[in-house]
Design an enzyme around this catalytic site. Structure first.
Site, short mmCIF file in Angstrom:
data_model
loop_
_atom_site.label_atom_id
_atom_site.label_comp_id
_atom_site.label_asym_id
_atom_site.label_seq_id
_atom_site.Cartn_x
_atom_site.Cartn_y
_atom_site.Cartn_z
N GLU A 42 44.51 39.39 29.17
CA GLU A 42 44.91 37.99 29.00
C GLU A 42 43.71 37.04 28.93
OE1 GLU A 42 49.27 38.35 31.20
OE2 GLU A 42 47.59 37.50 32.33
N GLU A 79 53.13 43.45 27.96
CA GLU A 79 53.59 43.45 29.35
C GLU A 79 55.00 42.89 29.43
OE1 GLU A 79 51.13 41.36 32.11
OE2 GLU A 79 49.26 42.20 31.37
#
Length: 846
Positions: free
Chosen positions: A338, A431
Site C-alpha cells: 500500500e 486484500e
C-alpha cells in the site's frame, strides 16, 4: 536484517581443538514504543530500520516485546577449496510454442588462493525417474583460468532442450523440476565447490487486462485466474523450520490456491519456503520491506522517506534477489504494501529489476515475441530480468491501479453480496478479508479459562447486534461475526450459542459459507470483471482470532474446506445473488458430454426437488450459467433446506465437482437446524490404515445409510474423476495424454505406495446406528493421541493432519471417500474421531 553474511574463518580455526562462536547481538536501532491505542506498526519508529515492521504490533498481532532481537535465520559451516561458486543464476527461454527451450546459466567465481587456478567448470542437468533412476539430460564442462584473489563472472553456453517437462502452478498441471548442479574442479586440488538447485522450466508474464483493468497473469502462455491469499510469516517469533514450511505450503495447495503474497511488513521469505512453493505449485508475490502504515501513509504520518539507510536497504534487496531468483514459483517483485518505496529506492529497484528484452515485450503487451538478436545480453547475466517489478500493491493493475486505498473490505459480509456487481469495482483485489474463529479445542489449548467465555450479544436500537468479546479475545484481535449497521450477526442465524463449543461450531458453519461465497463470487466474474483475488489473510503467525484458514497450532477451520471447494479448477456452484447454477472451468480443456444433478433435501429427509441437465459443454477458461435453481419458487418450499450439486461425466458418472449448500428462504434464518441436531442418522464407515514408520495413511468410505439411493443414480457413489489440465498434455500438439498411459501411471503410483506403507491387513468397519432419515450434516474428523503420560485437560490433538475433505455433509444413501494422513509422535497411539451436527458426542472410528 535481510542480507546474508559470510565470514572466512580458515585462518582462525583450531583443527584439532574445540572452536566456539560468540555473537554479540543488538536490538533494532529504533524499537519504538506502543501507543495506548495500539496501531499499525505502533509508533512507526521501526520503519527507520531495515527490519520486519509487524514487530510493533498490528490489528492482527500483538507487539513482539524484544522486536525479535538476535540470530533468526540459518547458521551453517561450509567448506570449499580455493575457488568458490557464488550465486549462480538460471533462466529459461522458450521458442516454437514451447518445444524449443534453452537454459541460460551464469555464476560468479572467486579464487581465494594466491595462485592462478586452472579450473574445470561443469554444469549438469538431471531429472528423476521412477525407481530412483536419475536421467542426465545435459553435461557440459568448460575450462578457464582465474587469477589470484579474482572475482569473475562466467556465463555458460546455452543448453538446448526439446519439449522439456514444464513447471505449472497448482491446478494447471504438474510441477516438473530438474536438478541443476554446477561444480568447479581445480587442477592439483580436485573438486573445489559444488552448487545444486531444483529448477523448473516455465515462463511467467503479465499485463494490465483491457477488459477488467486488473493485472492478468499467464504461465507458459496460458492465462491463470489468481485465487490465493496473503501471508505474513510462519511464526511471529521467527521459529522457522523446514517441517513447518512444508505443512504451511501444502495446506495452501490443499485449498486449491495458486498464489501467496508475502506481505511487505513481514519477511523476505526463506529458500525453504520457496522450495515447497516450487514443489506444490504456489506462485509467490514477494514484497520488499515497505508498508504504507509505517512509511509515510499511516496515522500519524511518519517516515515519509522510508528507512534511514537507503544503501543498506538496497544491499539487502539485491542480496534477496540473488537468494531467491532461481525458484520457478517466484512470480513478481513488489516495492511495498500500500505504498511505493522512496523515490531513489524505487528508481534503483526499477533499474536493477528491469526485464530482459525477451521478457519485456511479452510482459508489457501480453504478446509472445520470439525474435531475439544474437547480440542481446544473455538473460542470466541480469540481476533477475525475468519477473516484473511493480512499485506497490495498489498500483499497475492491482486495486484501482493508482495507489488509492481500494483494497478490502476486512469484515463479515452477507454471502450473496460477493456475487453482486457493486461489491468490488476493480479487476484484481490484493486484500479482502473476513472472520477466522478457530475450533474450541484451540481456544482451550492457548488461553486460560477466562478466555473461554463467548462474546456478549448486545442489541442496538437499530436491531443490529454488537458482539462484545472478553478481554483475552480482544487482545488476540478477535473479529466479530456481525457488523452493526451493515451485517446482522451471522452466528445468531443458527440460534444463541450455549457455550464455547456451540459458539465455535456455529462459527465454523459461517466460516465455510463466508469463504466459499467469497471465492465463488470472484470466480463467477472470471475475466468479465476480475482477473484475481488474494484473501487477507490465510494464516496467523501467532494465536490470533481473525483472518485465518488454519490456526497457529495447525488445525484447519471450516473456511479451509469452503475455500478448497470453491477454488477447484473445475467447479459447479450456485450464484447466491441470482440462484442460477454455474460451471467455472479455469482449465484449458473444454468440458463436453457432462451433466449437472441438482437435488434438494429437506429436514425430514425427503427430496422435493430433483433436476438433471444433460449433454452440456463448457469452453475452456470460461464461466457458463446453466439454469436457475427454482426450488424457492415452487409451491410451499421449506424455510431451511439442503442443496446438492454434482457435475459429472455422462459416460461413466465420474464426479468432476460436488458442492453442498445449506440454505434458507429470503429473509429467513437457520434456527430450524437446532432441533435437527437430535436426528439420529445411521452411518457406516469402512476404513483401512497404511503405516510407514510414524506416518499413518487412512483411507475411508463414509456411507449415509438412512435411505437407499435409486440404483440408476450412480452419482451417489461419488467416484471422483480427474480431468486433464494444462500440464497434462503436449503443448506443441495439444493432443491429450492417452488414457491407457494415465491408468498405468495411477497403477504405478499405487504400487509405489504399497511398497512403502505397511498394510494393516483388514478393513475396519464402524457403524453408527440411527433410525432417522436425512442428511448427515457437517461431519468432521479429528485425530487425537493417547499416551501413558497424558494429563487431564491436556490438548491431545495430533497436528497437523491432512484431510482430503472435512466439514462435509452426506445426502441419504451417499458415499464419500476420505483420505487422512498424519505423523504420530513416539509412544502415542492415534485415535480418529468423528463429530458432526447430528453427532455432537465424538464417535471414535479408529
Amino acid at each position: 536484517m535481510f542480507r546474508r553474511h559470510s565470514l572466512d574463518v580458515t585462518d582462525i580455526l583450531h583443527p584439532d581443538g574445540q572452536n566456539l562462536l560468540a555473537v554479540l547481538v543488538h536490538p533494532p536501532d529504533h524499537p519504538g514504543t506502543i501507543p495506548p491505542e495500539g496501531g499499525q506498526g505502533g509508533d512507526h519508529e521501526i520503519g527507520k530500520d531495515v527490519a520486519t515492521q509487524y514487530v510493533e504490533g498490528w490489528d492482527w498481532i500483538a507487539p513482539i516485546r524484544d522486536r525479535n532481537t538476535g540470530i533468526w535465520d540459518e547458521v551453517s559451516i561450509s567448506v570449499t577449496g580455493p575457488v568458490k561458486i557464488i550465486d549462480p543464476h538460471l533462466v529459461s527461454s522458450f521458442f516454437d510454442n514451447y518445444t524449443r527451450v534453452y537454459l541460460h546459466a551464469s555464476t560468479e567465481l572467486e579464487n581465494r588462493s594466491t595462485w592462478v587456478a586452472e579450473c574445470s567448470l561443469s554444469i549438469q542437468v538431471t531429472t528423476d525417474l521412477e525407481g530412483g533412476v536419475c536421467l542426465v539430460e545435459h553435461l557440459q564442462t568448460q575450462h578457464l583460468s582465474i587469477s589470484p584473489g579474482a572475482h569473475v563472472q562466467y556465463t555458460f553456453p546455452q543448453l538446448f532442450f526439446y519439449k522439456p517437462n514444464l513447471w505449472w502452478p497448482n491446478g494447471m498441471g504438474k510441477q516438473s523440476l530438474y536438478t541443476v548442479r554446477i561444480s568447479v574442479d581445480v587442477k592439483g586440488y580436485g573438486e573445489s565447490d559444488l552448487w545444486s538447485h531444483l529448477f523448473g522450466f516455465r515462463k511467467i508474464e503479465s499485463h494490465i487486462d483491457n477488459a477488467t483493468g486488473g493485472r492478468l497473469f499467464k504461465v507458459n502462455g496460458q492465462p491463470i485466474f489468481i485465487r490465493g491469499g496473503n501471508w505474513i510469516l510462519s511464526d511471529g517469533l521467527l521459529r522457522l523450520s523446514k517441517k513447518r514450511y512444508k505443512t504451511d505450503i501444502k495446506f495452501h495447495a490443499d485449498m486449491n490456491m495458486n498464489m501467496i503474497r508475502c506481505w511487505g511488513g513481514g519477511l523476505a521469505e526463506r529458500p525453504e519456503f520457496y522450495h515447497y512453493c516450487d514443489i506444490y505449485g504456489l506462485l509467490v508475490w514477494q514484497e520488499f520491506w515497505i508498508t504504507g502504515d509505517v512509511d509515510g501513509r499511516g496515522v500519524p504520518v511518519s517516515n515519509p522517506d522510508g528507512p534511514l539507510d537507503h544503501d543498506l536497504f538496497m544491499l539487502c534487496a539485491r542480496d534477496t534477489v540473488k537468494l531467491l531468483r532461481n525458484h520457478p514459483s517466484l512470480a513478481l517483485w513488489v516495492g511495498g504494501n500500500e505504498q511505493v518505496p522512496p523515490e531513489d529506492i524505487n528508481k534503483a529497484l526499477k533499474n536493477d529489476l528491469k526485464l530482459h528484452p525477451y521478457f519485456k515485450n511479452s510482459n508489457e503487451t501480453g504478446n509472445f515475441t520470439e525474435d531475439l538478436s544474437l547480440s542481446v545480453q544473455d538473460p542470466s547475466q541480469y540481476l533477475d530480468g525475468t519477473r516484473i517489478y511493480i512499485q506497490g500493491s495498489l498500483w499497475d493493475g492491482f486495486a484501482d491501479g493508482k495507489g488509492n486505498f481500494t483494497d478490502g473490505p476486512y469484515e463479515i459480509q452477507y454471502p450473496e453480496d460477493f456475487f453482486k456487481d457493486s461489491f468490488y469495482q476493480y479487476g484484481f483485489n490484493p486484500e479482502v478479508g473476513s472472520v477466522g474463529m478457530p475450533v474450541a479445542a484451540t481456544i482451550r489449548a492457548t488461553m486460560p479459562p477466562e478466555g473461554w467465555q463467548i462474546p456478549v450479544f448486545k442489541q442496538g436500537s437499530d436491531g443490529y447486534i454488537e458482539e462484545v468479546p472478553n478481554p483475552i479475545w480482544k487482545y488476540h484481535k478477535y473479529i466479530p461475526y456481525s457488523k452493526p449497521g451493515k451485517v446482522h450477526d451471522q452466528i445468531l442465524l443458527y440460534g444463541i450459542p450455549k457455550d464455547l463449543d456451540d459458539f465455535c461450531l456455529k462459527a465454523q458453519l459461517v466460516n465455510y459459507i463466508q469463504y466459499r461465497a467469497l471465492l465463488e463470487g470472484w470466480s463467477s466474474r472470471m475475466w468479465s470483471k476480475y482477473t484475481g483475488v488474494l484473501i487477507w489473510k490465510n494464516q496467523n503467525p501467532w494465536t490470533g482470532l481473525r483472518g485465518q484458514f488454519y490456526d497457529h497450532l495447525l488445525d484447519q477451520t471450516a473456511g479451509f474446506y469452503g475455500c478448497r471447494c470453491a477454488a477447484e479448477p473445475i467447479h459447479v456452484q450456485l450464484n447466491l445473488a441470482s440462484y442460477f447454477i454455474e460451471v467455472v472451468n479455469t482449465t484449458s480443456q473444454e468440458l463436453s458430454d457432462v451433466a449437472i444433478e441438482a437435488s434438494v433435501w429437506d429436514l425430514d429427509g425427503a427430496c422435493p426437488y430433483y433436476k438433471v441437465t444433460e449433454k452440456l459443454s463448457v469452453p475452456p477458461k470460461k464461466v457458463v450459467s446453466i439454469a436457475e435453481m427454482k426450488y424457492p419458487k415452487t409451491k410451499n418450499p421449506k424455510p431451511v433446506y439442503f442443496l446438492l450439486l454434482k457435475l459429472y461425466n455422462m459416460s461413466d458418472y465420474g464426479i468432476i465437482s460436488r458442492n453442498f449448500y445449506w440454505l434458507h428462504l429470503p429473509g429467513g434464518d437457520y434456527k430450524l437446524l437446532e432441533p435437527y441436531r437430535k436426528k439420529n442418522i445411521p452411518l457406516k464407515l469402512t476404513s483401512q490404515i497404511f503405516i510407514k514408520g510414524s506416518t499413518y495413511e487412512v483411507e475411508m468410505q463414509v456411507h449415509n445409510r438412512s435411505k437407499k439411493q435409486d440404483p440408476k443414480r450412480l452419482t451417489y457413489k461419488n467416484n471422483f474423476t480427474t480431468v486433464p489440465v494444462d500440464g497434462d498434455f503436449n503443448m506443441a500438439s495439444t493432443e491429450p495424454v492417452n488414457s491407457a498411459t494415465e491408468e498405468k501411471q495411477v497403477a504405478g503410483l499405487f504400487r509405489r505406495i504399497c511398497r512403502h506403507f505397511k498394510d494393516t491387513d483388514s478393513l475396519k468397519v464402524a457403524e453408527l446406528n440411527g433410525t432417522d432419515s436425512g442428511v448427515a450434516f457437517f461431519l468432521h474428523f479429528s485425530v487425537r493421541g493417547w499416551s501413558k503420560s497424558h494429563k487431564e485437560g491436556e490438548d491431545t490433538r495430533i497436528l497437523p493432519v491432512h484431510y482430503s475433505d472435512n466439514y462435509f455433509s452426506l445426502a441419504p444413501g451417499e458415499v464419500m471417500p476420505i483420505k487422512i494422513s498424519f505423523e504420530v509422535p513416539h509412544g502415542v497411539t492415534p485415535k480418529v474421531t468423528l463429530h458432526g451436527w447430528n453427532y455432537h458426542v465424538g464417535q471414535t472410528i479408529l
